[in-house]
Design a protein around this motif. Structure first.
Motif, short mmCIF file in Angstrom:
data_model
loop_
_atom_site.label_atom_id
_atom_site.label_comp_id
_atom_site.label_asym_id
_atom_site.label_seq_id
_atom_site.Cartn_x
_atom_site.Cartn_y
_atom_site.Cartn_z
N LEU A 96 17.95 -0.84 -5.22
CA LEU A 96 17.82 0.76 -5.04
C LEU A 96 16.84 1.16 -6.22
CD1 LEU A 96 19.38 3.19 -4.01
CD2 LEU A 96 20.72 3.32 -6.20
N ALA A 97 15.97 2.10 -5.76
CA ALA A 97 14.94 2.75 -6.42
C ALA A 97 15.44 3.95 -6.70
CB ALA A 97 13.43 2.51 -5.77
N VAL A 98 15.61 4.61 -7.84
CA VAL A 98 16.01 5.84 -8.22
C VAL A 98 15.47 6.79 -9.56
CG1 VAL A 98 18.18 5.11 -9.39
CG2 VAL A 98 18.24 7.39 -8.28
N GLU A 99 15.13 7.87 -9.06
CA GLU A 99 14.35 8.30 -10.52
C GLU A 99 15.74 9.23 -11.04
OE1 GLU A 99 11.41 11.16 -9.25
OE2 GLU A 99 10.27 9.38 -7.89
N ARG A 100 15.40 9.31 -12.33
CA ARG A 100 16.53 10.02 -13.48
C ARG A 100 15.84 10.38 -14.64
NH1 ARG A 100 19.16 10.15 -9.46
NH2 ARG A 100 21.17 9.33 -9.02
N LEU A 101 16.24 11.51 -15.30
CA LEU A 101 16.13 11.96 -16.52
C LEU A 101 16.88 10.90 -17.60
CD1 LEU A 101 15.89 15.96 -16.17
CD2 LEU A 101 13.97 14.27 -16.26
N MET A 102 15.96 10.50 -18.58
CA MET A 102 16.73 9.82 -19.67
C MET A 102 16.32 10.46 -20.99
SD MET A 102 15.73 5.73 -20.16
CE MET A 102 14.05 5.87 -20.77
N LEU A 103 17.40 10.19 -21.88
CA LEU A 103 17.23 10.48 -23.41
C LEU A 103 17.02 9.43 -24.28
CD1 LEU A 103 19.48 13.63 -23.46
CD2 LEU A 103 17.04 13.78 -23.32
N PRO A 104 16.54 9.62 -25.37
CA PRO A 104 16.49 8.41 -26.31
C PRO A 104 17.91 8.31 -26.95
CG PRO A 104 15.52 10.33 -27.20
CD PRO A 104 15.57 10.51 -25.83
N ASN A 116 30.55 20.01 -18.46
CA ASN A 116 31.03 19.32 -17.26
C ASN A 116 29.45 18.83 -16.79
OD1 ASN A 116 29.21 21.38 -15.83
ND2 ASN A 116 30.95 22.37 -15.19
N GLU A 117 29.72 18.20 -15.62
CA GLU A 117 28.66 17.33 -14.89
C GLU A 117 27.48 18.09 -14.83
OE1 GLU A 117 27.62 14.08 -11.38
OE2 GLU A 117 29.72 14.22 -12.24
N ALA A 118 27.46 19.22 -14.13
CA ALA A 118 26.22 20.09 -13.93
C ALA A 118 25.52 20.55 -15.13
CB ALA A 118 26.63 21.26 -12.91
N LYS A 119 26.57 21.05 -16.18
CA LYS A 119 25.84 21.65 -17.43
C LYS A 119 25.42 20.57 -18.47
CE LYS A 119 27.35 26.02 -17.23
NZ LYS A 119 26.78 27.06 -17.42
N LEU A 120 25.74 19.17 -18.11
CA LEU A 120 25.36 18.09 -19.03
C LEU A 120 24.21 17.95 -18.31
CD1 LEU A 120 25.56 16.02 -21.19
CD2 LEU A 120 26.72 14.51 -19.23
N ALA A 121 23.69 18.01 -17.07
CA ALA A 121 22.59 17.64 -16.29
C ALA A 121 21.63 18.65 -16.72
CB ALA A 121 22.76 17.56 -14.96
N GLN A 122 21.92 20.02 -16.78
CA GLN A 122 20.95 20.82 -17.05
C GLN A 122 20.58 20.88 -18.60
OE1 GLN A 122 22.60 24.70 -16.78
NE2 GLN A 122 20.87 25.81 -17.67
N TRP A 123 21.35 20.47 -19.57
CA TRP A 123 21.11 20.36 -20.88
C TRP A 123 20.06 19.10 -21.06
CZ3 TRP A 123 21.48 16.31 -24.44
CH2 TRP A 123 21.62 16.66 -25.71
N VAL A 124 20.25 17.80 -20.30
CA VAL A 124 19.45 16.95 -20.29
C VAL A 124 17.84 17.56 -19.89
CG1 VAL A 124 18.81 14.74 -19.44
CG2 VAL A 124 21.14 14.97 -20.23
N ALA A 125 18.09 17.85 -18.64
CA ALA A 125 16.80 18.47 -18.04
C ALA A 125 15.87 19.33 -19.32
CB ALA A 125 17.00 19.38 -16.82
N GLU A 126 16.68 20.20 -19.83
CA GLU A 126 16.14 21.08 -20.75
C GLU A 126 15.70 20.46 -22.19
OE1 GLU A 126 18.47 24.29 -20.72
OE2 GLU A 126 18.13 24.95 -18.58
N HIS A 127 16.17 19.12 -22.35
CA HIS A 127 16.03 18.47 -23.79
C HIS A 127 14.24 18.12 -23.90
CE1 HIS A 127 16.61 16.04 -27.11
NE2 HIS A 127 17.80 16.37 -27.12
#
Length: 180
Positions: A96-104, A116-127
């Motif tokens: 499987l090849a998949v793209e994701r956002l990653m934090l250190p 919640n999952e959606a808010k966490l994804a938004q927080w990561v996307a804006e980090h």
């Protein structure tokens, strides 16, 4: 497979071949699923398919051929989708090849509680320290696994990281697709 080391295991070569293929499609791609089949068996059992895949004149007698599967549904969580897969016996592995956002790891202490999952994804996307990464993970029925990680900011074949335990959770999910 121009950037794939010939001394690598067949599984590592397959992971790097898939990474190179998906890299050629650019970023912002949907997840892509691949069946891995034994190349020699494919040539023997399905010569016309092997010809269409350009495997007829391949000198290698051992190896794995990745075959891209139908598009992964976007209206279903990836882990739920993987739970619906059943592979025929001819498939010796999958990838499987998949793209994701990653934090250190240092950002873990900064995660606000109660998201919640959606808010966490938004927080990561804006980090500000987020990184875009493409993960290509492959497993075999016998439990072997390998993976490749490519950062968008270091998008060259020489910067691809490989290793068997880079994405253990995804490797476990792919391995479960072979369980009865």
């Amino acid at each position: 497979m121009s950037n794939t080391p010939m001394a690598a295991s067949p599984l590592t070569r397959a992971v790097l071949e898939i990474d190179e293929y998906v890299s050629g499609l650019g970023w912002d791609q949907p997840a892509r699923l691949f069946a891995l089949v034994d190349t020699a068996r494919l040539r023997a059992d399905q010569p016309s398919l092997a010809d269409r895949l350009g495997l007829r004149d391949e000198p290698e007698t051992t190896g794995l051929t990745p075959i891209e599967q139908d598009e992964i549904p976007t209206d279903q969580a990836l882990d739920e989708f993987l739970g619906t897969i059943a592979w025929p016996d001819a498939v010796v592995g999958c990838a499987l090849a998949v793209e994701r956002l990653m934090l250190p790891p240092s950002a873990e202490a900064q995660v606000p509680s109660g998201l919640n999952e959606a808010k966490l994804a938004q927080w990561v996307a804006e980090h500000p320290d987020r990184q875009e990464v493409r993960m290509t993970v492959a497993v075999l029925r016998d439990g072997a696994r390998d993976s490749a990680l490519r950062l968008r900011e270091k998008d060259t074949a020489t910067e691809v990281l490989t290793g068997s335990d880079l994405v253990p959770g995804l490797a476990e999910a792919l391995t479960a697709t072979f369980e009865e």
